[in-house]
Design an enzyme around this catalytic site. Structure first.
Site, PDB file in Angstrom:
ATOM      1  N   ARG A   1     -28.458 -48.102 -31.221  1.00 51.93           N
ATOM      2  CA  ARG A   1     -28.433 -47.556 -29.861  1.00 51.93           C
ATOM      3  C   ARG A   1     -28.329 -46.047 -30.006  1.00 51.93           C
ATOM      4  NH1 ARG A   1     -24.573 -44.951 -31.281  1.00 51.93           N
ATOM      5  NH2 ARG A   1     -24.478 -44.193 -29.152  1.00 51.93           N
ATOM      6  N   GLY A   2     -28.511 -45.383 -28.852  1.00 56.05           N
ATOM      7  CA  GLY A   2     -28.562 -43.924 -28.887  1.00 56.05           C
ATOM      8  C   GLY A   2     -30.010 -43.495 -28.760  1.00 56.05           C
ATOM      9  N   ALA A   3     -30.316 -42.614 -27.822  1.00 54.53           N
ATOM     10  CA  ALA A   3     -31.714 -42.325 -27.497  1.00 54.53           C
ATOM     11  C   ALA A   3     -32.582 -41.975 -28.703  1.00 54.53           C
ATOM     12  CB  ALA A   3     -31.755 -41.219 -26.432  1.00 54.53           C
TER      13      ALA A   3
ATOM     14  N   ASP B   1     -29.778 -39.470 -22.388  1.00 55.16           N
ATOM     15  CA  ASP B   1     -30.796 -40.497 -22.631  1.00 55.16           C
ATOM     16  C   ASP B   1     -32.117 -40.133 -21.977  1.00 55.16           C
ATOM     17  OD1 ASP B   1     -27.984 -41.840 -22.743  1.00 55.16           O
ATOM     18  OD2 ASP B   1     -29.345 -43.055 -23.958  1.00 55.16           O
TER      19      ASP B   1
ATOM     20  N   ASN C   1     -27.076 -40.217 -18.662  1.00 53.04           N
ATOM     21  CA  ASN C   1     -26.273 -40.412 -19.854  1.00 53.04           C
ATOM     22  C   ASN C   1     -25.305 -41.563 -19.605  1.00 53.04           C
ATOM     23  OD1 ASN C   1     -25.720 -39.403 -22.590  1.00 53.04           O
ATOM     24  ND2 ASN C   1     -23.681 -38.968 -21.796  1.00 53.04           N
ATOM     25  N   LYS C   2     -24.541 -41.912 -20.643  1.00 50.27           N
ATOM     26  CA  LYS C   2     -23.640 -43.064 -20.551  1.00 50.27           C
ATOM     27  C   LYS C   2     -22.799 -43.027 -19.281  1.00 50.27           C
ATOM     28  CE  LYS C   2     -23.627 -45.714 -22.670  1.00 50.27           C
ATOM     29  NZ  LYS C   2     -24.504 -46.855 -22.318  1.00 50.27           N
TER      30      LYS C   2
ATOM     31  N   ARG D   1     -35.264 -51.486 -23.551  1.00 52.72           N
ATOM     32  CA  ARG D   1     -34.232 -50.809 -22.739  1.00 52.72           C
ATOM     33  C   ARG D   1     -34.935 -49.743 -21.894  1.00 52.72           C
ATOM     34  NH1 ARG D   1     -28.875 -48.880 -25.749  1.00 52.72           N
ATOM     35  NH2 ARG D   1     -28.004 -49.015 -23.646  1.00 52.72           N
TER      36      ARG D   1
ATOM     37  N   GLN E   1     -18.305 -47.218 -27.338  1.00 55.38           N
ATOM     38  CA  GLN E   1     -18.969 -46.425 -28.388  1.00 55.38           C
ATOM     39  C   GLN E   1     -18.044 -45.306 -28.902  1.00 55.38           C
ATOM     40  OE1 GLN E   1     -20.353 -47.458 -25.549  1.00 55.38           O
ATOM     41  NE2 GLN E   1     -22.593 -47.619 -25.625  1.00 55.38           N
TER      42      GLN E   1
HETATM   43  C1  LIG Z   1     -27.778 -38.964 -28.754  1.00 51.35           C
HETATM   44  S1  LIG Z   1     -28.165 -39.992 -27.454  1.00 51.35           S
HETATM   45  C2  LIG Z   1     -26.735 -40.933 -27.317  1.00 51.35           C
HETATM   46  C3  LIG Z   1     -26.596 -41.526 -25.955  1.00 51.35           C
HETATM   47  O1  LIG Z   1     -26.922 -42.930 -25.987  1.00 51.35           O
HETATM   48  C4  LIG Z   1     -25.777 -43.630 -25.577  1.00 51.35           C
HETATM   49  O2  LIG Z   1     -26.085 -44.780 -24.861  1.00 51.35           O
HETATM   50  P1  LIG Z   1     -26.167 -46.202 -25.651  1.00 51.35           P
HETATM   51  O3  LIG Z   1     -25.031 -46.231 -26.641  1.00 51.35           O
HETATM   52  O4  LIG Z   1     -26.042 -47.230 -24.537  1.00 51.35           O
HETATM   53  O5  LIG Z   1     -27.534 -46.229 -26.300  1.00 51.35           O
HETATM   54  C5  LIG Z   1     -25.057 -42.634 -24.685  1.00 51.35           C
HETATM   55  O6  LIG Z   1     -25.687 -42.504 -23.438  1.00 51.35           O
HETATM   56  C6  LIG Z   1     -25.187 -41.399 -25.504  1.00 51.35           C
HETATM   57  O7  LIG Z   1     -24.954 -40.201 -24.853  1.00 51.35           O
END
Ligand SMILES: CSC[C@H]1O[C@H](OP(=O)(O)O)[C@H](O)[C@@H]1O
Length: 366
Positions: free
Chosen positions: A51-53, A242, A252-253, A94, A201
């Site tokens: 996960r993570g953009a 994101d 973002n989250k 996603r 996270q």
């Molecule tokens: C460097 S982008 C990380 C970004 O992604 C996370 O979401 P997820 O863990 O659901 O993919 C979160 O929004 C972070 O800021």
């Protein structure tokens, strides 16, 4: 339990398969998983093994390379059709992180440009392009880290939300990359780490990474962030993204917007750290960004195990929110610190990035 060796990547290509750290198990288990097809890569993105953009974008690129490798097409035109199907499978994993579409579009454009070539040429080119996406991500993150660290005062207390480290990218990280760089520059910083309900996270991944890097940090409940800002214990807030709309609104989250409002109220700088691949000029404002709604069970059951709510309770689980650009002090990219007016300044860095990529392609250095 194994450990993430220094410079180990979050996702990589090895012997014709894609390998990645299974982030669902961290911090108490360190497992590497391997996938040989795009369907499993899409599932790994959807179920947040990865996960993570930026990490999602890199994984999608490798997923397209797997699809090309697996295709039994006899002609390049048939191979392109197989790749269009793989695109749709990966794209559906996603909805919010635009890096997914960015990577898929880049892979599909390359394949299409090679439609006159034998399909083995296409297959090899796609593996190389997916590797380039991964390699470029690390370089991009280190450029952002240098720009961002200049904004971090000596001895700063920094509030961070979710996870934006090496685990959210191919390596090094975005907002956490800035924090790591400031630490390595000897700025004596300290990080307040939001646990980041419901997928935690922050507690599971950010705390783990910062402890590995030796960065002083303190884990807090999400709801403690406002008190810390009100009581003067936060000097700046830094988060990832994101998707950034053309006007500078930031997806973002979930929980980011609330932090931005409280930071504004307390005159605390609020920095977003994101590569140009996260800026989506095709999306005018934050209201046009799709917000992923995940299984409500993530809210009612901690890490899918401990039920904290009455049986049958209603629950709602939006995974992201939108921070209006008016609340964003600056957006740190690999082309420097972008400040308002965001519309024109974001367009400038995105166009610069695209021009540089085409120049690298033309010079054969890619
Ligand atoms: C460097 S982008 C990380 C970004 O992604 C996370 O979401 P997820 O863990 O659901 O993919 C979160 O929004 C972070 O800021």
């Amino acid at each position: 339990m194994g450990q993430k060796e220094a410079h180990m990547r979050t996702v990589w290509w090895e012997d014709g398969v894609v390998k990645m750290i299974d982030q669902r198990l961290l911090p108490h288990q360190f497992e590497i998983v391997a996938f040989d097809n795009e369907h499993d890569v899409a599932r790994a993105i959807r179920e947040m093994y990865i996960r993570g953009a930026p990490a999602i974008g890199a994984a999608a690129g490798f997923g397209m390379a797997l699809a090309a490798q697996r295709s039994q097409a006899a002609t390049t035109e048939d191979l392109l059709n197989d790749l269009r199907t793989a695109y749709d499978v990966l794209y559906a994993s996603r909805p919010t992180a635009v890096n997914l579409r960015w990577a898929l579009d880049r892979m599909m454009a390359l394949a299409t440009s090679l439609r006159e070539q034998p399909h083995q040429v296409v297959r090899d080119a796609l593996v190389a392009e997916a590797q380039r996406i991964a390699d470029e991500d690390i370089e991009t993150n280190q450029r952002m880290a240098r720009y961002g660290a200049e904004l971090v005062p000596e001895g700063a207390n920094i509030l961070h939300h979710c996870n934006t480290g090496g685990l959210a990218t191919v390596d090094w990280g975005t907002a956490l990359g800035v924090i790591r760089m400031a630490h390595e520059q000897g700025k004596n910083i300290h990080v307040w780490v939001d646990e980041t309900r419901p997928r935690l996270q922050g507690a599971r991944l950010t705390a783990w990474e910062l402890m590995q890097w030796g960065v002083p940090m303190t884990l807090i409940a999400d709801n403690a962030a406002g008190y810390l800002m009100w009581s003067g214990q936060v000097d700046l807030v830094t988060v990832g993204a994101d998707r950034i709309a053309a006007n500078g609104d930031v997806a973002n989250k979930i929980g980011t917007y609330k932090l931005a409002v409280v930071a504004k109220e307390n005159n605390i700088p609020f920095y977003v750290v994101a590569p140009t691949s996260t800026i989506d000029l095709q999306t005018p404002t934050g209201r046009d960004i799709p917000i992923e709604e995940r299984d409500p069970r993530e809210v009612t059951h901690v890490l899918g195990q401990c039920n904290i709510a009455p049986e049958g309770v209603n629950a709602y689980n939006p995974a992201f929110d939108i921070t209006p650009h008016e609340l964003v002090t600056a957006i740190i990219t690999e082309y420097g610190v972008v400040r308002p007016p965001y519309e024109e300044n974001l367009r400038r860095v995105v166009e610069q990035a695209e021009a540089d990529r085409k120049a690298r392609q033309a010079s054969g250095s890619v």
